[in-house]
Structure formats: structure tokens, C-alpha cells
Write a protein that holds these residues in place. Structure first.
Motif, short mmCIF file in Angstrom:
data_model
loop_
_atom_site.label_atom_id
_atom_site.label_comp_id
_atom_site.label_asym_id
_atom_site.label_seq_id
_atom_site.Cartn_x
_atom_site.Cartn_y
_atom_site.Cartn_z
N ALA A 152 2.58 11.05 0.70
CA ALA A 152 1.17 11.35 0.97
C ALA A 152 0.48 10.17 1.66
O ALA A 152 -0.29 10.37 2.62
N ARG A 153 0.77 8.95 1.23
CA ARG A 153 0.16 7.78 1.86
C ARG A 153 0.64 7.62 3.30
O ARG A 153 -0.14 7.26 4.19
N GLY A 168 1.68 17.93 8.24
CA GLY A 168 0.74 16.87 8.60
C GLY A 168 1.38 15.59 9.09
O GLY A 168 0.69 14.66 9.48
N GLU A 188 0.83 -1.21 0.00
CA GLU A 188 0.00 0.00 0.00
C GLU A 188 0.85 1.25 0.00
O GLU A 188 0.59 2.19 -0.76
N VAL A 239 1.65 10.04 5.34
CA VAL A 239 1.01 11.10 6.13
C VAL A 239 -0.46 10.77 6.36
O VAL A 239 -0.96 10.85 7.49
N ASP A 240 -1.17 10.36 5.31
CA ASP A 240 -2.59 10.03 5.44
C ASP A 240 -2.83 8.90 6.41
O ASP A 240 -3.84 8.88 7.12
N ALA A 241 -1.92 7.93 6.46
CA ALA A 241 -2.06 6.77 7.35
C ALA A 241 -1.55 7.05 8.77
O ALA A 241 -1.68 6.20 9.65
N GLY A 242 -0.97 8.22 8.98
CA GLY A 242 -0.44 8.55 10.30
C GLY A 242 0.78 7.74 10.68
O GLY A 242 1.03 7.52 11.87
N ARG A 257 9.29 13.83 11.48
CA ARG A 257 8.34 14.64 10.68
C ARG A 257 9.05 15.42 9.56
O ARG A 257 8.56 16.45 9.13
#
Length: 142
Positions: free
Chosen positions: A76-77, A140, A24, A79-82, A95
Motif C-alpha cells: 500500500a505504501r 493502482g 517509510e 502504491v500510494d507513493a507511486g 505492476r
């Protein structure tokens, strides 16, 4: 025939969880199980064969050379998934990403604790780059 790297075994407590995480994040596919292995194959044909084991697992490091566009999607993936990320393998720059060799790089951990890395330039490809040692904050990121 020239020597090429073909595959490696990635030990984990849960092959499905670890293989799916990597696939993923990198935008790849998880292949069909082959016995005890669950494969994820990179664009250059190298296969990471994930295997579930009930034993202490030494932490390994796996680095992936990606394009700038692929790096943007991977970041991006993450960051989106934390998923916590950092600019260095020792966690001194959380970060953040690095700009070594004039490219970009990021480190993160998989569910088994293995150290993963995505880079856009091979190490040493531009030792005179003014960006060597520079890091950038990732909005983020955790």
C-alpha cells in the motif's frame, strides 16, 4: 555463539533520502547518525548503515522477509507513493507481485537504484506450491 548477520553498509548519494525511503516503505525507524552512517534496524536486529559517498555505486540487492500483514502495508505504501514495482527482478512483470512458494513477493528500487524486495515466504520453502511462477496485478501500481 551461532553465526548471525549483524549489519551491512549501504552506499548511496544521499544517506538521509535512502534511509528514510527504506524506513517509510518497511514501517521502520531511522536511527541516530553514527559517524558517517545513518542506521535502519530490522526486527531481527540487522542494521543497514546508509553512507553518503561521491563515487560510482554498484547496484546491490536487499531482500526483507515480512509477515502477510506487513506485506499488505508495504504494498500500500509503495502504491500510494507511486513507486514502480514488479513481480521479478528483471522487470518482466511490472505492476504485479509474485506468488512464489505460496507467499507473495514484490521488487522495487530505492533512490540510489538498489534493488529491494519484500517476500512473505523464504525462497524454496514450498517448491511444490501451485502458485510458483504465478503473478498478480496490483491495482493502482505504476
Amino acid at each position: 555463539m551461532s553465526v548471525e548477520f549483524n549489519h551491512t553498509i549501504v552506499l548511496t548519494r544521499d544517506r538521509e533520502k535512502s534511509a528514510r525511503f527504506l524506513a517509510e516503505v518497511l514501517g521502520l525507524e531511522v536511527g541516530e547518525p553514527a559517524g558517517m552512517f545513518l542506521p535502519v534496524t530490522t526486527a531481527n536486529g540487522v542494521t543497514l548503515d546508509f553512507a553518503t559517498v561521491d563515487a560510482d555505486i554498484p547496484v546491490q540487492h536487499y531482500a526483507f522477509l515480512v509477515s502477510e500483514d506487513e506485506f499488505d502495508a508495504i504494498l500500500a505504501r509503495l502504491v500510494d507513493a507511486g513507486v514502480p514495482l514488479q513481480a521479478d527482478p528483471h522487470g518482466r512483470h511490472p505492476r504485479r507481485i509474485n506468488r512464489n512458494d505460496g507467499g507473495r513477493g514484490v521488487y522495487f528500487r530505492d533512490p540510489a537504484g538498489h534493488g529491494l524486495e519484500a517476500i512473505t515466504r523464504p525462497y524454496g520453502s514450498d517448491p511444490a506450491s501451485p502458485l510458483n511462477g504465478t503473478t498478480e496485478e496490483v491495482p493502482g501500481a505504476v
